[in-house]
Design an enzyme around this catalytic site. Sequence first.
Site, short mmCIF file in Angstrom:
data_model
loop_
_atom_site.label_atom_id
_atom_site.label_comp_id
_atom_site.label_asym_id
_atom_site.label_seq_id
_atom_site.Cartn_x
_atom_site.Cartn_y
_atom_site.Cartn_z
CG HIS A 151 -0.03 2.75 8.96
ND1 HIS A 151 -0.81 1.07 9.29
CD2 HIS A 151 0.17 2.20 7.99
CE1 HIS A 151 -0.30 0.40 9.92
NE2 HIS A 151 1.01 0.60 8.82
CD GLU A 152 2.07 3.66 4.95
OE1 GLU A 152 3.06 3.47 5.48
OE2 GLU A 152 1.53 3.06 5.02
N GLY B 26 0.31 -0.75 -0.36
CA GLY B 26 0.28 0.91 -0.45
C GLY B 26 1.06 1.37 0.19
CB ALA B 27 1.63 3.85 1.33
CG MET B 28 8.32 2.21 3.04
SD MET B 28 8.32 1.28 3.91
CE MET B 28 9.46 1.78 5.44
CD GLU C 206 4.40 -2.34 9.53
OE1 GLU C 206 2.97 -1.93 10.23
OE2 GLU C 206 4.45 -2.36 9.37
N1 TRP Z 1 5.82 -0.65 6.41
C1 TRP Z 1 5.19 -0.33 5.43
C2 TRP Z 1 3.66 -0.30 5.86
O1 TRP Z 1 3.16 1.09 6.60
C3 TRP Z 1 4.97 -1.91 4.58
C4 TRP Z 1 5.45 -1.66 3.50
C5 TRP Z 1 5.46 -1.14 2.72
C6 TRP Z 1 6.04 -3.20 2.74
N2 TRP Z 1 5.85 -1.59 1.06
C7 TRP Z 1 6.54 -3.55 1.39
C8 TRP Z 1 6.42 -4.49 3.65
C9 TRP Z 1 7.35 -3.87 1.06
C10 TRP Z 1 7.46 -5.00 2.79
C11 TRP Z 1 7.87 -5.15 1.45
O2 TRP Z 1 3.20 -1.38 6.04
ZN ZN Z 2 2.92 0.18 8.50
#
Ligand code: TRP
Ligand code: ZN
Length: 879
Positions: A300-301, A264-266, A323
Amino acid sequence: MSEPEVVYLKDYLPPAYTVETTHLTFELAPEDTHVKATLRMKRHPEREAGVPLELFGANLDLRAISLNGEALSKSRYRIDGERLIIDDVPDAFVLDTEVVIAPEQNTALEGLYRSNGMYCTQCEPEGFRRITWYPDRPDVMAKFTTTVIGDKATLPILLSNGNPIDQGDLEDGRHFVTWEDPFPKPSYLFALVAGQLEVVESYFTTRNGRTVLLQLYVEPQNLHKTEFSMGALKRAMKWDEETYGREYDLDRFMIVAVDDFNMGAMENKGLNIFNSSAVLANPETTIDAGFQRIEGIVAHEYFHNWSGNRVTCRDWFQLALKEGFTVFRDQTFSADTNSAPVKRIEDVAVLRTQQFAEDAGPTAHPVRPDHFIEISNFYTLTVYEKGAEVVRMLRNLLGKETFRRGTDTYFERFDGQAVRVEDFVNTMADVSGIDLGQFMRWYEQAGTPRIDVAEEYDAERQEYALTFRQHTPATPGQVADSKQPLHIPVRMGLLNGRGNPIELAVGNERPGHEMVLELREAEERIVFKHVAEKPTPSLLRGFSAPVILNFPYTREQLAFLVKYDVDGFNRWDAGQRLAQEAIFDVMHAIQAGEAPTLDDTLLDVFDYLLKTPDRADRAVLAEMLQLPSEAYLAGQRAQVDIDAIHDARAFVERSLAEQLHFHWQALYESNVTKAAYEPSFEQISHRALKNVALSYLCATGDEDALALADQQFKTATNMTDTRAALTQLVHRHAGERADAALKAFEARWSHDPLVMDQWLTLQATQPHPEALDRVKALMAHPAFSLRNPNRVRALIGAFSQHNHVNFHRADGEGYALLADIVLQLNKSNPEIAARLVLPLTRYQRLDEVHQQLMRGALERIRNQSLSRNLYEVIEKALA
Ligand code: TRP
Ligand code: ZN
C-alpha cells in the site's frame, strides 16, 4: 469551549502564494530542536496581487522571521490561532523563519516526536505545521532540501526524503547529513528520522534496468524480523510494473520501523515510516494474518508513490482519490499474490461489518466529505474501504483493459499535480466513452444503498424477470428524499435445477453465463428469455457493489448456492446468510423462552462441506466453516439484543461442534503439518482449517478438546498455532490450564511488545464476565502503556470493539472505562482518542437502557475541554 471552525469543500481557493523550494535545517535536541526554514515563494498565477500571505503553525516558538533578508517587525505580521498572516508581500520573495519545538513533549505523535529515543515525523494530514510555519496544504508542492544535525554518538543515522547530497562532522561531537528530494511534494510527505538504527539492505532492478537500493531501518533487537517485508516490497515493486506500468523513480527506497505510531504506516516520499506492527514479522512472533496484513501495508505505502505522491490531492476533501485507489491497488496485489476469493471474502467482511456500521451511525459521511472540523477524523473505513469499492466498480464497469488505459492516462495527465476525484473519474469516462456523471454520486452520497430484488417466472413464455428497487437511507445532513439513484454494477448469473449455469438472453444480447447489469433507475426490471425452468439467481457476484442486496431466498436455495455456485465469494455469502438465519431462529426461541434447535439445512451444509472438502479450496473452506461475527450479526438487526446474539451464536456453534464432532476431529488431524513454517498460501490454509477445527472441538468445553489445545500450545513452533491454542484456553475459560498458559506465554515473550499486544488482546476479548476486571488489571501491567497507540488498541480497542457482551455490560461499567480512557487520551493524543471513542457512538439500535448509559458516558466526555478531534465526533454522536 469556543466552537471550532468548519472547513467546506465549496470554499476552496487556490493558495495565494506557492513555494518553489523549501530549505530546512534541523538541530535536533529533545526539548529544544531548532528548525530553520527558507522558503522561496511566489504569487499563484490565478490569484491577484496584494493578497496577504497565510502560513500555518501549531505549538511553535517563533524566534526569527524575515522577508527577503530583512527581519520583520511585530507590526508586519500577526499570529491568529494556527495562522501567521503577513499583509504586505511582493509577488516573489524569500521567507526565512526559525522556530523551536520540543519533540520529547510531543505525545500527539503528529509533527516531529521521539519514540524510544529515536526522532521521527508524521506530517499527514496537518502535522507539518507543528514543525515550521508553512502553507501546509497539499496543493502547495515544493522541492525540499533538508539538513539534519544531531549528536553523532546517539544519532548515528540521520534520514530525510530523497538522496543524501552532503554530510560531515561538526564541532561538539555533532554531525550532519543534507538530503535533497528532486520531486516537488506537498509538506504532508515530508519525513525525518534520526536515531541508533540498524539497516538491512537489498536491491531491486527496475524493468528499465535501473538499480534501486532498498533499505529497512530497525532498532537492533528487531533485525530478525525484516526478511519478510523486504520480500514483500520487491513483490510489490514488480507487481506495480506489471499491473500498472509504474516504475520506482528514486535511487533509494527507505522504510523505517517505529514503535509509537498513530496509524499503520506513512508513504513519505522515498522514506516510508511504519508502525513496527505493520512491518516487523517472524514466524515465532507473528500470526499468518499478521504476515498478510504486513504484505498488504508494505505494498500500500509503496503504491502511494504513484497514487498519492506523483499525483497528489488538491485538498483533503479529495483524500479518497489517493486512499481509495491505493487500497484497491493493495487489495488486488494481495489477491494476485495469495488467494483471490479469500482476500475478497476478508475485505467484504470488514466492509459489511465496519463500514456499513459507520454508514448507519452518526459519523456517516460521503466517500468525499464536503465539510469537516478536523480532517484527521476522516481517515475512515468509508474513505478507505468504500473508496476502494468505488474504484473497483469503475473497473467492473470499464473492464480490466480499459480501466488500465484509464489509469495510464490518469498518471500521464496529472503527473506532478494536485488533483480532484473528478480528474480521476473524468479520465475513466474519456478513455471508455462511458457516461460517469451519475457514477460521481458514489462520492457525494453517504449511506449504504439497499436493493430489494423480486422475481417472477412465466413458465409458459419461459421468461424469468428480476425487479430491482434501490434506495439509500437518510444519513446526517442528507435526508432520505435527497438521495438519488446510483449507477450500480450487479454481476450475476442464473443456475438451473442441476446447479448448472444458464445461458443468459436479455433482449438481443447473449452475454454468456454471467453478466454485469448496470442499474441506474430507482426501479428496473430485467427479463431473461428462454429460461426453461425456474432458476436460482446468483446476484452481486464477487460483491460487485457496496450495497445491501435482499433477495427472498429459501434456505434450500441458499444451501443449493453453497454447493453449486461457480462464484467463490457467493458460495461463502450464501453460507453466511444461512448461518445468520439459523442463529436468528435460535435467538427468537431464546427470547420467547422456548428450547432452541439447530436448523437442519445449516447442519446439512456443514456436513456436506466437511465431507466434500475439495469442492472449495482449503482457504475458502476455512472461511465457509466460520459463523458470522457478533458484530456482523448485530449490524443485520433493527433492534439489537447483544446478549441474545451472543448466546444464539454460541448455541449454533456448540450444536455444530457436537453433532459433527467426528468431522472436526478428522479435519484437525488431516491438517497437521510437520513442515518448517512458511507464510505460504498453502501452509496458511492448512493452519486455518486446523485451527477452525480446534475452535469447534473446544466449543463443547470437553476436557479432551482443552487438553488438545493445551498440547498444541505447548508444542507449537509458530505464533499462529500458539495463539490459536491460547485463545481457546482463555476464551473457553479453561481454568488452571488457561492461567498456566498465559503465565508461560508472558514469561517467554515479555521482552517483545508486539507479541505482548496479542497477549493483551486475547484476554480483553474473552467472553467471560471477568473480562472487564481483567482489562483493568492489565492496564497496570508493565506490558501496557497509555502512551503507545498499539498497546491502547490491543487492550482497550480490542475490548470495546470485539468483546460486545462485556463492553455492553448492563451496569455500564464497560462504557465508563472507555470514557475514562478517552478523556485521558484527549489530552495526550487527540487522534487516538477520537478513534477509540467510536464504539460509544453506535448506540442507535440498542435498547433504551443501553442507549441511556452510552449517551451518559458521551455526555460526561462532552463536559470536559475537548480537542478539535474529539469535539467533532462527540457533537455528531449527541446531535
Ligand atoms: N497515508 C497513510 C496511509 O497510508 C495514513 C496515515 C498514516 C495517517 N499516518 C497517519 C493518517 C496519521 C492520519 C494521521 O494510509
Ligand atoms: Zn494510504
